[in-house]
Design an enzyme around this catalytic site. Sequence first.
Site, mmCIF file in Angstrom:
data_model
loop_
_atom_site.group_PDB
_atom_site.id
_atom_site.type_symbol
_atom_site.label_atom_id
_atom_site.label_comp_id
_atom_site.label_asym_id
_atom_site.label_seq_id
_atom_site.Cartn_x
_atom_site.Cartn_y
_atom_site.Cartn_z
ATOM 1 N N CYS A 296 0.867 -1.177 0.000
ATOM 2 C CA CYS A 296 0.000 0.000 0.000
ATOM 3 C C CYS A 296 0.909 1.233 0.000
ATOM 4 O O CYS A 296 2.067 1.129 -0.384
ATOM 5 C CB CYS A 296 -0.977 -0.020 1.175
ATOM 6 S SG CYS A 296 -0.249 0.231 2.804
ATOM 7 N N CYS B 37 -1.203 0.680 7.306
ATOM 8 C CA CYS B 37 -2.645 0.406 7.442
ATOM 9 C C CYS B 37 -3.064 -0.829 6.651
ATOM 10 O O CYS B 37 -3.236 -1.907 7.204
ATOM 11 C CB CYS B 37 -3.477 1.602 6.975
ATOM 12 S SG CYS B 37 -3.265 3.106 7.945
ATOM 13 N N ARG B 38 -3.245 -0.652 5.354
ATOM 14 C CA ARG B 38 -3.826 -1.712 4.526
ATOM 15 C C ARG B 38 -2.907 -2.900 4.311
ATOM 16 O O ARG B 38 -3.323 -4.053 4.490
ATOM 17 C CB ARG B 38 -4.253 -1.131 3.171
ATOM 18 C CG ARG B 38 -5.403 -0.148 3.289
ATOM 19 C CD ARG B 38 -5.672 0.557 1.982
ATOM 20 N NE ARG B 38 -4.667 1.599 1.752
ATOM 21 C CZ ARG B 38 -4.643 2.376 0.679
ATOM 22 N NH1 ARG B 38 -5.548 2.227 -0.275
ATOM 23 N NH2 ARG B 38 -3.716 3.303 0.559
ATOM 24 N N SER B 39 -1.668 -2.665 3.899
ATOM 25 C CA SER B 39 -0.801 -3.806 3.592
ATOM 26 C C SER B 39 -0.412 -4.619 4.826
ATOM 27 O O SER B 39 -0.375 -5.854 4.746
ATOM 28 C CB SER B 39 0.423 -3.374 2.780
ATOM 29 O OG SER B 39 1.195 -2.413 3.446
ATOM 30 N N ASP C 164 -8.246 3.776 1.512
ATOM 31 C CA ASP C 164 -7.278 4.123 2.551
ATOM 32 C C ASP C 164 -8.037 4.619 3.780
ATOM 33 O O ASP C 164 -8.699 5.652 3.730
ATOM 34 C CB ASP C 164 -6.336 5.215 2.038
ATOM 35 C CG ASP C 164 -5.190 5.498 2.997
ATOM 36 O OD1 ASP C 164 -5.198 4.982 4.135
ATOM 37 O OD2 ASP C 164 -4.278 6.236 2.586
ATOM 38 N N ASN D 223 2.598 1.501 4.281
ATOM 39 C CA ASN D 223 2.838 0.232 4.962
ATOM 40 C C ASN D 223 2.544 0.307 6.455
ATOM 41 O O ASN D 223 3.222 -0.291 7.279
ATOM 42 C CB ASN D 223 4.268 -0.255 4.700
ATOM 43 C CG ASN D 223 4.520 -1.702 5.115
ATOM 44 O OD1 ASN D 223 5.588 -2.004 5.627
ATOM 45 N ND2 ASN D 223 3.579 -2.590 4.908
#
Length: 163
Positions: A9, A14-16, A127, A12
């Site tokens: 993401c 939150c999402r990933s 996001d 690095n």
Amino acid sequence: MTYRICFVCTGNICRSPMAESVFRARSAQAGLDGLVEVDSAGTGGWHEGEPADPRTVAVLEAHDYDGAHIARQFQPSWFARLDLVIALDTGHLQALRRLAPTEQEAAKVRLLRSYDPAAGDDLDVPDPYYGGGEGFEEVLEMVEAASTGLLAAVREHVEGRAA
């Protein structure tokens, strides 16, 4: 032979890391622990060396996933050792494909939600950084839904290698 996946993401945090934690747990539950190596990175280095966002950690741990994480930036040299690079949105997909040294390596980049048949045409994982906790819960739901299809695809590759 180990099958290597990296979720990517922006920063690095939150999402990933969420996708990394969920997919690592799913791989282990499927008996692929030791056959599949899972990690994550960001397209940028703004948060390198930092832990995951506290909201990411809270959501992961509330759902019995591991929240431990240290952010890092994706490096083009990693393409050579990775089997699959999973982008969390189309901006990441484009950035990663531009970074890829060859067309063959660019072909390793896929969108996470492309593994979720229910996603339809909306393949971006939004996001959650600038929102509240509900955005992190929504991301987790999307990651979990896509992980089922991704796990099936990875299992096919791993079993094909073992044959």
